[in-house]
Design an enzyme around this catalytic site. Structure first.
Site, PDB file in Angstrom:
ATOM      1  N   ALA A  76      26.997  43.382  38.618  1.00 55.32           N
ATOM      2  CA  ALA A  76      27.142  43.810  37.228  1.00 55.32           C
ATOM      3  C   ALA A  76      28.343  44.735  37.080  1.00 55.32           C
ATOM      4  O   ALA A  76      28.596  45.583  37.945  1.00 55.32           O
ATOM      5  CB  ALA A  76      25.880  44.536  36.769  1.00 55.32           C
ATOM      6  N   GLU A 109      20.825  33.186  42.462  1.00 52.23           N
ATOM      7  CA  GLU A 109      20.461  32.459  41.246  1.00 52.23           C
ATOM      8  C   GLU A 109      21.253  33.042  40.089  1.00 52.23           C
ATOM      9  O   GLU A 109      21.502  34.249  40.046  1.00 52.23           O
ATOM     10  CB  GLU A 109      18.973  32.619  40.904  1.00 52.23           C
ATOM     11  CG  GLU A 109      18.033  31.900  41.821  1.00 52.23           C
ATOM     12  CD  GLU A 109      17.395  32.838  42.818  1.00 52.23           C
ATOM     13  OE1 GLU A 109      17.426  34.066  42.581  1.00 52.23           O
ATOM     14  OE2 GLU A 109      16.888  32.364  43.844  1.00 52.23           O
ATOM     15  N   ASN A 114      25.339  31.401  32.018  1.00 48.11           N
ATOM     16  CA  ASN A 114      26.157  32.583  32.340  1.00 48.11           C
ATOM     17  C   ASN A 114      27.506  32.159  32.939  1.00 48.11           C
ATOM     18  O   ASN A 114      27.774  32.300  34.132  1.00 48.11           O
ATOM     19  CB  ASN A 114      25.394  33.504  33.297  1.00 48.11           C
ATOM     20  CG  ASN A 114      26.045  34.868  33.419  1.00 48.11           C
ATOM     21  OD1 ASN A 114      27.181  35.065  32.985  1.00 48.11           O
ATOM     22  ND2 ASN A 114      25.335  35.808  34.014  1.00 48.11           N
ATOM     23  N   TYR A 121      31.330  33.250  40.876  1.00 47.40           N
ATOM     24  CA  TYR A 121      30.749  32.811  42.148  1.00 47.40           C
ATOM     25  C   TYR A 121      31.476  31.579  42.695  1.00 47.40           C
ATOM     26  O   TYR A 121      31.650  31.447  43.905  1.00 47.40           O
ATOM     27  CB  TYR A 121      29.253  32.530  41.973  1.00 47.40           C
ATOM     28  CG  TYR A 121      28.457  33.753  41.568  1.00 47.40           C
ATOM     29  CD1 TYR A 121      28.711  34.989  42.144  1.00 47.40           C
ATOM     30  CD2 TYR A 121      27.449  33.675  40.617  1.00 47.40           C
ATOM     31  CE1 TYR A 121      27.994  36.117  41.773  1.00 47.40           C
ATOM     32  CE2 TYR A 121      26.718  34.797  40.236  1.00 47.40           C
ATOM     33  CZ  TYR A 121      26.997  36.019  40.822  1.00 47.40           C
ATOM     34  OH  TYR A 121      26.290  37.124  40.458  1.00 47.40           O
TER      35      TYR A 121
HETATM   36  C1  COA Z   1      29.730  38.422  35.738  1.00 51.31           C
HETATM   37  C2  COA Z   1      30.446  39.779  35.773  1.00 51.31           C
HETATM   38  C3  COA Z   1      29.843  40.601  36.915  1.00 51.31           C
HETATM   39  C4  COA Z   1      31.934  39.536  36.039  1.00 51.31           C
HETATM   40  O1  COA Z   1      32.573  40.796  36.274  1.00 51.31           O
HETATM   41  P1  COA Z   1      34.108  41.052  35.938  1.00 51.31           P
HETATM   42  O2  COA Z   1      34.522  42.276  36.651  1.00 51.31           O
HETATM   43  O3  COA Z   1      34.336  41.004  34.477  1.00 51.31           O
HETATM   44  O4  COA Z   1      34.757  39.764  36.585  1.00 51.31           O
HETATM   45  P2  COA Z   1      36.218  39.669  37.233  1.00 51.31           P
HETATM   46  O5  COA Z   1      37.221  40.314  36.358  1.00 51.31           O
HETATM   47  O6  COA Z   1      36.144  40.111  38.654  1.00 51.31           O
HETATM   48  O7  COA Z   1      36.428  38.099  37.183  1.00 51.31           O
HETATM   49  C5  COA Z   1      36.518  37.295  38.352  1.00 51.31           C
HETATM   50  C6  COA Z   1      36.547  35.845  37.933  1.00 51.31           C
HETATM   51  O8  COA Z   1      35.318  35.492  37.321  1.00 51.31           O
HETATM   52  C7  COA Z   1      35.550  34.618  36.211  1.00 51.31           C
HETATM   53  N1  COA Z   1      35.186  35.317  34.960  1.00 51.31           N
HETATM   54  C8  COA Z   1      34.749  36.596  34.834  1.00 51.31           C
HETATM   55  N2  COA Z   1      34.466  36.853  33.538  1.00 51.31           N
HETATM   56  C9  COA Z   1      34.720  35.728  32.856  1.00 51.31           C
HETATM   57  C10 COA Z   1      34.612  35.365  31.477  1.00 51.31           C
HETATM   58  N3  COA Z   1      34.187  36.239  30.549  1.00 51.31           N
HETATM   59  N4  COA Z   1      34.950  34.105  31.106  1.00 51.31           N
HETATM   60  C11 COA Z   1      35.378  33.210  32.027  1.00 51.31           C
HETATM   61  N5  COA Z   1      35.524  33.498  33.350  1.00 51.31           N
HETATM   62  C12 COA Z   1      35.176  34.742  33.752  1.00 51.31           C
HETATM   63  C13 COA Z   1      37.019  34.279  36.242  1.00 51.31           C
HETATM   64  O9  COA Z   1      37.182  33.154  37.081  1.00 51.31           O
HETATM   65  C14 COA Z   1      37.602  35.525  36.884  1.00 51.31           C
HETATM   66  O10 COA Z   1      38.815  35.297  37.536  1.00 51.31           O
HETATM   67  P3  COA Z   1      40.207  35.419  36.722  1.00 51.31           P
HETATM   68  O11 COA Z   1      40.161  36.720  35.969  1.00 51.31           O
HETATM   69  O12 COA Z   1      41.236  35.388  37.786  1.00 51.31           O
HETATM   70  O13 COA Z   1      40.209  34.235  35.795  1.00 51.31           O
HETATM   71  C15 COA Z   1      30.316  40.523  34.416  1.00 51.31           C
HETATM   72  O14 COA Z   1      30.685  39.645  33.372  1.00 51.31           O
HETATM   73  C16 COA Z   1      28.935  41.071  34.130  1.00 51.31           C
HETATM   74  O15 COA Z   1      28.586  42.175  34.552  1.00 51.31           O
HETATM   75  N6  COA Z   1      28.116  40.306  33.404  1.00 51.31           N
HETATM   76  C17 COA Z   1      26.754  40.754  33.039  1.00 51.31           C
HETATM   77  C18 COA Z   1      25.856  40.794  34.242  1.00 51.31           C
HETATM   78  C19 COA Z   1      25.733  39.424  34.890  1.00 51.31           C
HETATM   79  O16 COA Z   1      25.514  38.423  34.219  1.00 51.31           O
HETATM   80  N7  COA Z   1      25.839  39.410  36.231  1.00 51.31           N
HETATM   81  C20 COA Z   1      25.690  38.194  37.013  1.00 51.31           C
HETATM   82  C21 COA Z   1      24.273  37.965  37.299  1.00 51.31           C
HETATM   83  S1  COA Z   1      23.997  36.418  38.128  1.00 51.31           S
END
Ligand code: COA
Length: 161
Positions: A76, A109, A114, A121
């Site tokens: 997260a 999972e 999402n 991943y």
């Molecule tokens: C999923 C989550 C952890 C991603 O964190 P983040 O720091 O924003 O992600 P990053 O900046 O490291 O992104 C890494 C890659 O993920 C993908 N990605 C992340 N957010 C994205 C978005 N909103 N839309 C599309 N791709 C996305 C991209 O491939 C990205 O690579 P790029 O920036 O080179 O294109 C964040 O959105 C989050 O906390 N979501 C809510 C909690 C959640 O759902 N956790 C996962 C539970 S299974």
């Protein structure tokens, strides 16, 4: 975000991790769950992403190591700090640390809707291997089950866009 600190979670982080979880998930874990995970679960490793200037925690990730399998429990990132590769940094270090302690396969999972998480991943080699129907109790959403193999340290860098 090159100055971000990724480090192991400690007792004093529990309140902030609990708050982050509430901000990030529709069905957040309790403080007690995080307390047990961080202080008592010998199979668990939790990392946090910390801002060096303020010490604020802007992300966390966890894994359970069971034999040679690593089950990623949560990743997260604070909504205001997303898309800065913090999630990616957390997963990278989590997988590196787990691989170094003998983990060969990773699983997790994720909600089928999402897309940000699924894309994150997939960058680490996770591929869909099945579906758990109605896994998420809050809205009965299906979970995708994903698996990835541990890679050599120099191959752990994200490779897929
Ligand atoms: C999923 C989550 C952890 C991603 O964190 P983040 O720091 O924003 O992600 P990053 O900046 O490291 O992104 C890494 C890659 O993920 C993908 N990605 C992340 N957010 C994205 C978005 N909103 N839309 C599309 N791709 C996305 C991209 O491939 C990205 O690579 P790029 O920036 O080179 O294109 C964040 O959105 C989050 O906390 N979501 C809510 C909690 C959640 O759902 N956790 C996962 C539970 S299974």
């Amino acid at each position: 975000m090159s100055e971000m600190i990724i480090r192991q979670a400690r007792e004093s982080d529990i309140d902030e991790i609990t708050r982050l979880d509430q901000l990030c998930f529709s069905a957040p874990w309790s403080r007690e769950s995080f307390r047990q995970e961080i202080l008592e679960n010998g199979l668990a490793l939790y990392l946090v992403a910390e801002l060096p200037q303020s010490g604020e925690l802007v992300g966390y990730a966890g894994i359970w190591a069971i034999l040679d399998e690593g089950h990623i429990t949560n990743v997260a990132v604070h909504p205001e700090y997303r898309r800065r590769h913090i999630g990616e940094a957390l997963v990278k270090v989590l997988m590196e640390e787990a691989s170094a302690s003998g983990i060969r396969l990773f699983t997790l999972e994720a909600r089928i809707s999402n897309e940000p998480a699924l894309r994150l991943y997939r960058k680490f080699g996770f591929r869909e291997a099945g579906i758990r129907k109605g896994y998420y109790e809050d809205n009965n959403e299906d979970a995708l089950i994903m698996w990835a193999e541990a890679t050599a340290p120099d191959g752990a860098e994200a490779s897929e866009k």
